[in-house]
Design an enzyme around this catalytic site. Structure first.
Site, PDB file in Angstrom:
ATOM      1  N   GLU A 133       0.824  -1.214   0.000  1.00  0.00           N
ATOM      2  CA  GLU A 133       0.000   0.000   0.000  1.00  0.00           C
ATOM      3  C   GLU A 133       0.862   1.270   0.000  1.00  0.00           C
ATOM      4  O   GLU A 133       0.625   2.204   0.783  1.00  0.00           O
ATOM      5  CB  GLU A 133      -0.965  -0.046   1.177  1.00  0.00           C
ATOM      6  CG  GLU A 133      -1.964  -1.207   1.030  1.00  0.00           C
ATOM      7  CD  GLU A 133      -3.045  -1.223   2.097  1.00  0.00           C
ATOM      8  OE1 GLU A 133      -2.728  -0.921   3.260  1.00  0.00           O
ATOM      9  OE2 GLU A 133      -4.193  -1.518   1.765  1.00  0.00           O
ATOM     10  N   HIS A 181     -18.998  -8.751   4.437  1.00  0.00           N
ATOM     11  CA  HIS A 181     -17.660  -8.277   4.778  1.00  0.00           C
ATOM     12  C   HIS A 181     -17.015  -9.189   5.816  1.00  0.00           C
ATOM     13  O   HIS A 181     -17.594  -9.443   6.868  1.00  0.00           O
ATOM     14  CB  HIS A 181     -17.709  -6.841   5.320  1.00  0.00           C
ATOM     15  CG  HIS A 181     -16.346  -6.280   5.589  1.00  0.00           C
ATOM     16  ND1 HIS A 181     -15.976  -5.717   6.779  1.00  0.00           N
ATOM     17  CD2 HIS A 181     -15.236  -6.233   4.794  1.00  0.00           C
ATOM     18  CE1 HIS A 181     -14.709  -5.336   6.711  1.00  0.00           C
ATOM     19  NE2 HIS A 181     -14.236  -5.634   5.530  1.00  0.00           N
ATOM     20  N   HIS A 182     -15.849  -9.709   5.482  1.00  0.00           N
ATOM     21  CA  HIS A 182     -15.064 -10.557   6.383  1.00  0.00           C
ATOM     22  C   HIS A 182     -13.706  -9.911   6.630  1.00  0.00           C
ATOM     23  O   HIS A 182     -12.750 -10.160   5.895  1.00  0.00           O
ATOM     24  CB  HIS A 182     -14.808 -11.946   5.765  1.00  0.00           C
ATOM     25  CG  HIS A 182     -16.027 -12.799   5.645  1.00  0.00           C
ATOM     26  ND1 HIS A 182     -16.046 -13.929   4.858  1.00  0.00           N
ATOM     27  CD2 HIS A 182     -17.246 -12.714   6.220  1.00  0.00           C
ATOM     28  CE1 HIS A 182     -17.242 -14.503   4.949  1.00  0.00           C
ATOM     29  NE2 HIS A 182     -17.994 -13.789   5.765  1.00  0.00           N
ATOM     30  N   GLU A 183     -13.608  -9.079   7.646  1.00  0.00           N
ATOM     31  CA  GLU A 183     -12.285  -8.599   8.043  1.00  0.00           C
ATOM     32  C   GLU A 183     -11.673  -9.684   8.926  1.00  0.00           C
ATOM     33  O   GLU A 183     -12.295 -10.131   9.887  1.00  0.00           O
ATOM     34  CB  GLU A 183     -12.395  -7.283   8.803  1.00  0.00           C
ATOM     35  CG  GLU A 183     -11.074  -6.789   9.387  1.00  0.00           C
ATOM     36  CD  GLU A 183      -9.995  -6.635   8.317  1.00  0.00           C
ATOM     37  OE1 GLU A 183     -10.235  -5.963   7.301  1.00  0.00           O
ATOM     38  OE2 GLU A 183      -8.899  -7.210   8.486  1.00  0.00           O
ATOM     39  N   HIS A 221      -9.008  -7.623   0.252  1.00  0.00           N
ATOM     40  CA  HIS A 221      -8.210  -6.423   0.525  1.00  0.00           C
ATOM     41  C   HIS A 221      -7.025  -6.787   1.420  1.00  0.00           C
ATOM     42  O   HIS A 221      -7.123  -7.696   2.247  1.00  0.00           O
ATOM     43  CB  HIS A 221      -9.074  -5.359   1.196  1.00  0.00           C
ATOM     44  CG  HIS A 221      -9.940  -4.622   0.215  1.00  0.00           C
ATOM     45  ND1 HIS A 221     -10.043  -3.264   0.179  1.00  0.00           N
ATOM     46  CD2 HIS A 221     -10.709  -5.093  -0.805  1.00  0.00           C
ATOM     47  CE1 HIS A 221     -10.869  -2.901  -0.804  1.00  0.00           C
ATOM     48  NE2 HIS A 221     -11.282  -3.992  -1.415  1.00  0.00           N
ATOM     49  N   GLU A 222      -5.938  -6.064   1.249  1.00  0.00           N
ATOM     50  CA  GLU A 222      -4.684  -6.326   1.967  1.00  0.00           C
ATOM     51  C   GLU A 222      -4.169  -7.745   1.712  1.00  0.00           C
ATOM     52  O   GLU A 222      -3.397  -8.276   2.508  1.00  0.00           O
ATOM     53  CB  GLU A 222      -4.803  -6.079   3.479  1.00  0.00           C
ATOM     54  CG  GLU A 222      -5.203  -4.684   3.858  1.00  0.00           C
ATOM     55  CD  GLU A 222      -6.713  -4.516   3.899  1.00  0.00           C
ATOM     56  OE1 GLU A 222      -7.429  -5.495   4.127  1.00  0.00           O
ATOM     57  OE2 GLU A 222      -7.184  -3.384   3.676  1.00  0.00           O
ATOM     58  N   GLU A 274      -7.777  -5.595  -3.585  1.00  0.00           N
ATOM     59  CA  GLU A 274      -7.203  -4.271  -3.387  1.00  0.00           C
ATOM     60  C   GLU A 274      -5.712  -4.424  -3.672  1.00  0.00           C
ATOM     61  O   GLU A 274      -5.274  -4.259  -4.784  1.00  0.00           O
ATOM     62  CB  GLU A 274      -7.480  -3.772  -1.973  1.00  0.00           C
ATOM     63  CG  GLU A 274      -7.007  -2.351  -1.753  1.00  0.00           C
ATOM     64  CD  GLU A 274      -7.132  -1.942  -0.292  1.00  0.00           C
ATOM     65  OE1 GLU A 274      -7.599  -0.839  -0.041  1.00  0.00           O
ATOM     66  OE2 GLU A 274      -6.738  -2.737   0.594  1.00  0.00           O
ATOM     67  N   GLU A 281      -8.820   4.937  -0.288  1.00  0.00           N
ATOM     68  CA  GLU A 281      -9.076   5.206   1.130  1.00  0.00           C
ATOM     69  C   GLU A 281      -7.951   5.994   1.792  1.00  0.00           C
ATOM     70  O   GLU A 281      -8.191   6.756   2.723  1.00  0.00           O
ATOM     71  CB  GLU A 281      -9.290   3.881   1.873  1.00  0.00           C
ATOM     72  CG  GLU A 281      -8.035   3.003   1.911  1.00  0.00           C
ATOM     73  CD  GLU A 281      -8.328   1.562   2.294  1.00  0.00           C
ATOM     74  OE1 GLU A 281      -9.423   1.078   1.952  1.00  0.00           O
ATOM     75  OE2 GLU A 281      -7.457   0.918   2.912  1.00  0.00           O
TER      76      GLU A 281
END
Lengths: 699, 699
Positions: A169, A408-410, A478-479, A497, A503
């Site tokens: 990032e 959403h699964h963080e 993401h990440e 992502e 963001e």
């Protein structure tokens, strides 16, 4: 050419084997040799110019055996391939896969060990990989290093980010190779977790431009069951060497025969557009493994997400963000929780009204009071909603409005925990008919000692994609590690992502105006990015007068990104209330599709500008996006890609004359013109600006 | 006593705090002090004799803070507890939990950090643990070492196995402490994976006997979210120091406040029976967390298992045991596969005929051709049967016969893979009504770098127990870490192996005759063991004349083990055809229950003999087991534990007069006698022999 080759052979090394392969266009020549100590080497030429000097190839095994010398060639074959295939979703409806290949079988004299190397020469570049053929007595082996060299010919300009094993990032640095030095970077950049172990280690894709105008890109394709390859630079010789991301105990990869490494790729052209338009990375991946793909669809979505980034609401229910070990039922709601039933319904209403496919809700599930930065294992259970998020009610409401919910699964990096809960998480999605999930990996990985880019994690991301495919669910991670075309094989893995997204503009030093002109030459080569464009309220001072952060583009450029940043998953990232204020500009986001019949890169220069025209997969409509970096730009576009003898209505969303990204980013104008394939139009892009255009046939 | 304490204080160190706590019996005294540098120390006395010399307590944090000195006492409280509780399954129907406790709160002067230490003094010994109270700013912390000392008073005789982080499947060594040295062990012992890093590192439970006749045992209780504690010995001073098993990157434990360590236990008595009868370890665990326990039942079972150990059949379908990477459908069946539908039905028939509850089938699922020794990740999927095992047909057949099937989940140490598949594996069990599972952990752990005994794996075993409980399933884990009483909290975790089981007798140097006399003083203190007794065909030459391996007991001792080795899960491990030849002896295995009203240890000496009488939980029947080591033994048993004024029929299964474990192990005789609570009976146990007895009231 042949003479040059002979001279090389005589002057540089005595070779015991030499082969050359040309691209179908004959512009690129690959030379492969074995020198007199049995070391395999390759070099690459473009239109006669050397691009990669003779570079060694080899693999170090943990057993002590070095598969890098003492080889003889026991077989060598060339072949030509020219085929077309149809991606489920993509920048174009059909993809041509055309290359000439060389496959050599090596045997190590002393050990009798076998190693094959497969080379493919496309019009856009060269790819090769190591292959470990079936050996009865060498079923399992451990790779402790890969010694692949990319010996560059000069001090090229490069677009680089540090070789961080846990994050991509970063803002791209644009310097000469000799100026690469991670220790000189300002790391106050909003990235929470950094794992940079060496000054001269950088990431691929590495985009470069030589002083004589060649565009060169080093990357990899089809990373599966293998760690990510970073690059170690010698800033004096411009030699790049592969650096595989280690696991918790320092090993690189666990394989068994037969198996293959990812493809190492070198793209080269004297026209930058060839790089961004290339489908070489996709072509190097295995074909689609999902039989029924009817449920894989492009999605435009909105979400309860940006409002947390700008500070209006929070992911967590208690608004505390500290680890009080308080159980959810004892939490005192802060009143700032974003993912409430009521707020979700508001987004659903807006999405339904404006024709969006889905609504993402982050912060819907318990755990956010203590989720970040503590290397905690049992973070989320992925199935328990907060008390103020009625999942059943939301499900019914969204269904009644024809809107799909996006899960959403963080994971917070706690992958062991996620895998433990994955089946139950999937069951919940199926029960409430969520068609897609956004996953997140913010934080240090558990199993502890693993990096985001190691073999374990590469396998994890791909495993989740497979499990989602088993259940007809789409995935947007993401990440995660940056993609390398695996979405050809699992097309339900629709986006990721894995780079510095929009963001960062909300709460950090942000993304400089050049950022989106570099991403197509780097991150996007591996696959679609969920960049989340469409921010209309550019400056964060709108939310809090003390804030100085802002998006580093104009509003018009935010629109253009929907075309320049290819993804079948596109978010309208801003808040409904901000779109309400600019419904005329918002119309472009409503109109632009996310799946294409054809894409034509009209102009491209990494770090400077990019202009692309795309044709909707399901209509005769065209869309154009043009963006620039921090410099204003005027350009003339020829519309000769349009069908002849047809008239089109072009709606042009352009920067206001007084606009610029820093001082007046929200100034835009919308004009309509009738155009044909003979039309030439001048575009005026202000500093940090862009132009978006919809082009609809007039019947 | 008080004088002694004062003298100690003056002579050994200047203390700033001193407290003592006695056991309810007053036989044991614990002394706790803080010396003048603020170091906490404890010592233990038994009937006035010093058992543990002043020993330091402390925790090293990864942050650099050493929680071992510079403390002041901010609070100190004593308390007495006397309560009874009812185990779901057990050696007795009710358990008394009685102790005096001391709880001290420490604060470090320089750092202001808090550390509490809780001590409990039972009649059988002392326990203590570290407690990290809630601290707002110290939510998360990493333990890099625990510095708990056990300073022994002399060169005791000890029963020890090496401090291997991956296995406890060792024969016990009986030596003086000064003679402990792992480097002198013959490690050609049948254990596939060994991780021994130090010469003087040994495992707990460590059973010792002092020269003045004290039995001393060092162990731990309630290991949860913490690694296993091994012991580092100084063979000159007889100091033991805690050694926590590290994770992949060398850390020991990840905790947050508030949290506690496991209990460290020191049992001591001048009567060895007090050690084996102790319920101290269980008492130190948290109460049962399962609301409805009606489905947790004792089980006697048979299984397709021993026939693989003796070489009649194989776990794998192809009989190859090599990694050819051949997919299952291409495998050529060897004809030796054990887990066929037909063979399973044979076991079901036999189990049904003789009243067994369950049948275990190992090797039912694909993956066994390439499961072992290669650190392979994707070994089993836990749901796909081999082509010759019709799970549906087996399910229906077993159900029609009133027999339950027992599932088998061998993980091969690939825990990441198991957790990924666990929910689907459980779904299969529920679908086919398997009430219980045997799990296995043969091999190096994945996540790579983890050990069987580290915090990650401790949490894994306990997580699986919880998941099984969520689904009303019972668990029996093999090659897991040795239990420490967690089955009080999750009583569905009915048994584990976690020591050298009977199977080693089939194909290795085996278990010497003393082995089963030591296990009750070591492994069994933590929980029931699935030892798999009942082998009637003692010598492996019965299967292959070239084989010299054998079980190192007589047949009668195999029967006695059902009583001496407490477990609510008991296997009749031998083959149906072997039991058919000795149905009179087999009757004892049919009769003996696996859940008890009361247990009375009549005689016990570690390494020599043990005699126990147990009363059935659901009848007035008693059962007695007596075993000896390699020495013949004659003993007289008084039956004064029987109800007065009642007559009983005792059926005595004893060694034949000409029996001995080595040369004539299958010689036995069965005699019946009428006895009462006044009866004394002489038992004659041959070398490696035993006596089993059922005692049934005559109405």
């Amino acid at each position: 050419m042949k003479n040059l080759f002979i001279i090389l052979l005589l002057s540089v090394f005595q070779s015991i084997y030499a082969q050359e392969v040309q691209s179908p266009s004959k512009d690129i020549t690959l030379k492969v040799t074995l020198n007199d100590t049995g070391e395999p080497l390759y070099s690459v030429f473009y239109k006669g110019k050397e691009v990669i000097k003779p570079s060694k190839l080899g693999i170090q095994l943990k057993s002590g055996i070095s598969l890098s010398r003492d080889f003889k060639v026991i077989d060598s074959k060339q072949n030509s391939i020219d085929e077309n295939w149809t991606p489920v979703l993509g920048e174009q409806a059909s993809i041509r896969n055309r290359y000439n290949e060389l496959h050599i079988q090596l045997k190590q004299n002393q050990t009798n060990k076998l190693l094959n190397i497969s080379f493919r020469v496309f019009n856009e570049g060269v790819a090769f990989r190591y292959e470990f053929p079936f050996e009865d007595k060498v079923n399992y082996f451990i790779i402790s290093d890969e010694n692949t060299e990319f010996n560059l010919t000069g001090n090229h300009k490069s677009f680089w980010i540090p070789g961080d094993f846990d994050s991509q990032e970063y803002v791209y640095n644009e310097t000469k190779l000799s100026e690469i030095d991670n220790s000189k970077l300002d790391l106050n950049n909003g990235i929470a977790l950094k794992s940079i172990e060496s000054k001269y280690r950088i990431q691929s894709p590495l985009m470069m431009k030589s002083s004589d105008g060649l565009y060169i890109n080093i990357f990899e394709a089809a990373v599966n069951n293998y760690p990510v390859m970073h690059l170690d630079l010698n800033p004096k010789t411009f030699q790049l060497t592969s650096c595989l991301v280690p696991n918790a105990i320092g090993d690189k990869a666990y394989l068994r025969t037969p198996s293959v490494t990812p493809w190492r790729t070198i793209m080269v052209s004297d026209d930058a557009r060839d790089i961004v338009a290339s489908k070489m990375i996709l072509n190097l991946n295995e074909p689609n493994k999902i039989d029924d793909t009817s449920w894989i669809k492009p999605m435009k979505y909105m979400g309860i997400w940006w409002e947390m980034h700008v500070g209006i609401s929070t992911w967590d229910y208690a608004g505390s963000q500290n680890a009080q070990n308080v159980s959810t039922q004892d939490l005192i709601p802060s009143g700032k929780h974003g993912a409430t039933t009521e707020n979700t319904k508001r987004y659903i209403d807006f999405a339904a009204k404006h024709g969006f496919d889905g609504v993402l809700v982050e912060g819907w599930n318990v755990g956010w009071e203590d989720w970040f930065g503590n290397w905690k294992e049992d973070v989320f259970d992925f199935i328990t909603p907060y008390p103020d998020f009625n999942i059943e009610e939301v499900y019914k409401y969204a269904k009644s409005k024809g809107v799909k919910m996006i899960m959403h699964h963080e994971t917070s990096g706690s992958v062991a925990n996620y895998e433990r809960h994955l089946d139950r998480a999937i069951n919940l999605m199926k029960h409430y008919e969520y068609p897609a999930v956004k996953s997140g990996y913010v934080g240090r990985i558990i199993p502890r000692g693993e990096f985001h880019d190691g073999q374990t994690m590469v396998n994890h991301y791909n495993f989740v994609a497979q499990r989602m495919a088993d259940n007809k669910l789409m995935l947007n991670s993401h990440e995660s590690t940056r993609p390398t075309g695996y979405h050809r094989t699992y097309p339900n893995y629709i986006a990721a992502e894995a780079a510095r997204g929009n963001e960062f503009n909300a709460w950090s030093t942000g993304n400089p105006p050049a950022h989106e002109t570099i991403l197509p030459f780097t991150r996007l080569l591996g696959g679609p990015m969920d960049y989340t464009p469409g921010i209309f309220e550019i400056k964060m001072s709108a939310y809090d007068p003390n804030k100085t952060e802002q998006v580093h583009t104009t509003l018009a450029k935010q629109l253009a990104l929907y075309v320049t940043m290819y993804s079948p998953l596109q978010m309208a990232a801003d808040l409904p209330q901000n779109y309400e204020k600019h419904l005329d500009a918002f119309q472009f986001i409503k109109d632009v599709p996310a799946d294409w019949q054809a894409s034509i890169y009209l102009e491209a220069e990494p770090g400077d500008y990019i202009t692309v025209a795309r044709k909707d997969k399901n209509s005769e409509n065209w869309f154009l996006g043009a963006i620039t970096d921090e410099n204003a730009r005027t350009t003339e576009i020829k519309f000769n890609f349009l069908s002849p003898n047809k008239k089109y209505k072009a709606t042009i969303y352009q920067d206001g004359k007084d606009a610029d990204w820093k001082n007046n980013p929200k100034s835009y104008s919308i004009v309509s013109k009738t155009i044909s394939n003979k039309t030439k139009l001048k575009l005026n892009l202000v500093a940090g600006g862009g132009t978006a255009m919809s082009i609809v046939p007039i019947d």
